[in-house]
Structure formats: C-alpha cells, structure tokens
Motif scaffolding. Structure first.
Motif, PDB file in Angstrom:
ATOM      1  N   VAL A 188      64.647 -25.384  23.602  1.00 38.10           N
ATOM      2  CA  VAL A 188      65.288 -25.630  22.312  1.00 38.10           C
ATOM      3  C   VAL A 188      65.779 -27.072  22.168  1.00 38.10           C
ATOM      4  O   VAL A 188      65.897 -27.573  21.059  1.00 38.10           O
ATOM      5  CB  VAL A 188      66.453 -24.617  22.116  1.00 38.10           C
ATOM      6  CG1 VAL A 188      67.226 -24.872  20.855  1.00 38.10           C
ATOM      7  CG2 VAL A 188      65.902 -23.202  22.107  1.00 38.10           C
ATOM      8  N   GLY A 189      66.080 -27.718  23.298  1.00 38.00           N
ATOM      9  CA  GLY A 189      66.602 -29.074  23.234  1.00 38.00           C
ATOM     10  C   GLY A 189      68.092 -29.122  22.914  1.00 38.00           C
ATOM     11  O   GLY A 189      68.583 -30.064  22.298  1.00 38.00           O
ATOM     12  N   VAL A 190      68.803 -28.075  23.325  1.00 40.32           N
ATOM     13  CA  VAL A 190      70.249 -27.993  23.145  1.00 40.32           C
ATOM     14  C   VAL A 190      70.862 -27.859  24.536  1.00 40.32           C
ATOM     15  O   VAL A 190      70.307 -27.172  25.398  1.00 40.32           O
ATOM     16  CB  VAL A 190      70.628 -26.766  22.271  1.00 40.32           C
ATOM     17  CG1 VAL A 190      72.127 -26.577  22.194  1.00 40.32           C
ATOM     18  CG2 VAL A 190      70.047 -26.921  20.873  1.00 40.32           C
ATOM     19  N   SER A 191      72.002 -28.515  24.758  1.00 36.41           N
ATOM     20  CA  SER A 191      72.606 -28.499  26.084  1.00 36.41           C
ATOM     21  C   SER A 191      73.006 -27.080  26.497  1.00 36.41           C
ATOM     22  O   SER A 191      73.311 -26.229  25.654  1.00 36.41           O
ATOM     23  CB  SER A 191      73.834 -29.411  26.128  1.00 36.41           C
ATOM     24  OG  SER A 191      74.910 -28.823  25.428  1.00 36.41           O
ATOM     25  N   ILE A 192      73.035 -26.873  27.802  1.00 32.11           N
ATOM     26  CA  ILE A 192      73.460 -25.588  28.341  1.00 32.11           C
ATOM     27  C   ILE A 192      74.897 -25.304  27.914  1.00 32.11           C
ATOM     28  O   ILE A 192      75.242 -24.167  27.591  1.00 32.11           O
ATOM     29  CB  ILE A 192      73.331 -25.568  29.880  1.00 32.11           C
ATOM     30  CG1 ILE A 192      71.866 -25.678  30.278  1.00 32.11           C
ATOM     31  CG2 ILE A 192      73.962 -24.324  30.473  1.00 32.11           C
ATOM     32  CD1 ILE A 192      71.636 -25.871  31.758  1.00 32.11           C
ATOM     33  N   VAL A 193      75.726 -26.330  27.894  1.00 32.64           N
ATOM     34  CA  VAL A 193      77.131 -26.154  27.494  1.00 32.64           C
ATOM     35  C   VAL A 193      77.214 -25.628  26.065  1.00 32.64           C
ATOM     36  O   VAL A 193      77.953 -24.678  25.781  1.00 32.64           O
ATOM     37  CB  VAL A 193      77.913 -27.481  27.639  1.00 32.64           C
ATOM     38  CG1 VAL A 193      79.291 -27.365  27.022  1.00 32.64           C
ATOM     39  CG2 VAL A 193      78.015 -27.887  29.098  1.00 32.64           C
ATOM     40  N   ASN A 194      76.448 -26.211  25.150  1.00 35.26           N
ATOM     41  CA  ASN A 194      76.491 -25.758  23.761  1.00 35.26           C
ATOM     42  C   ASN A 194      75.926 -24.345  23.605  1.00 35.26           C
ATOM     43  O   ASN A 194      76.447 -23.550  22.820  1.00 35.26           O
ATOM     44  CB  ASN A 194      75.759 -26.729  22.843  1.00 35.26           C
ATOM     45  CG  ASN A 194      76.560 -27.978  22.593  1.00 35.26           C
ATOM     46  OD1 ASN A 194      77.777 -28.000  22.767  1.00 35.26           O
ATOM     47  ND2 ASN A 194      75.895 -29.037  22.199  1.00 35.26           N
TER      48      ASN A 194
END
Length: 85
Positions: free
Chosen positions: A35-41
């Motif tokens: 997805v290209g979204v951080s693991i944190v987010n």
C-alpha cells in the motif's frame, strides 16, 4: 448541517483490518509494502485509533486485501443493557 464531531470519544467505526489480514494470511508489514503506508499508520488504523483516512489509502488497502470498504470498516452498534440504556 455539519457532521457530528466527537474529539474525545470513539467514532463508532470499527476497522476490521486485523481480521482481514488473518483471513488472507498477510502481515501488516506486507500490507505496508503493498500500500505504501507506514506500519505505524496501519497499526493506528488497525487498533481503531485513526481519526481519518484518505480515500486513496482506503482504496489501496481494499485492492491489496481484495475487499470492499464495507468489509474493512463497520459501524459498531450500541448494545442495550435491557433497561433502555
């Protein structure tokens, strides 16, 4: 009419990300890569702590998990205790 905003409490929306990941045998790390979204987010979303999500992110998650928005996000209904509360 403006939307109701409750900055102090839960939104009443539950994210089923954890359940969908298990059903698909996918890790949060792999979803993050796709997805290209951080693991944190993604973790914030997964743990129902997100206050907002971009449509583009929502669409990317649904594509990666091969699901619909309604599979990912559900409205939590309040449960009555039988005394009208």
């Amino acid at each position: 009419m403006s939307p109701a905003i409750d900055d102090d409490g839960p939104s009443g929306i539950h994210c089923r990300l954890d359940e969908l990941l298990v059903e698909r045998g996918m890790t949060l790390t792999r979803l993050s890569e796709l997805v290209g979204v951080s693991i944190v987010n993604l973790s914030v979303l997964k743990n129902d702590r997100a206050r907002a999500i971009r449509y583009s992110t929502l669409a990317a998650i649904c594509r990666a998990l091969d699901c619909e928005v309604g599979d990912l996000l559900v409205v939590q209904r309040e449960v009555s205790d039988g005394r009208g509360r």
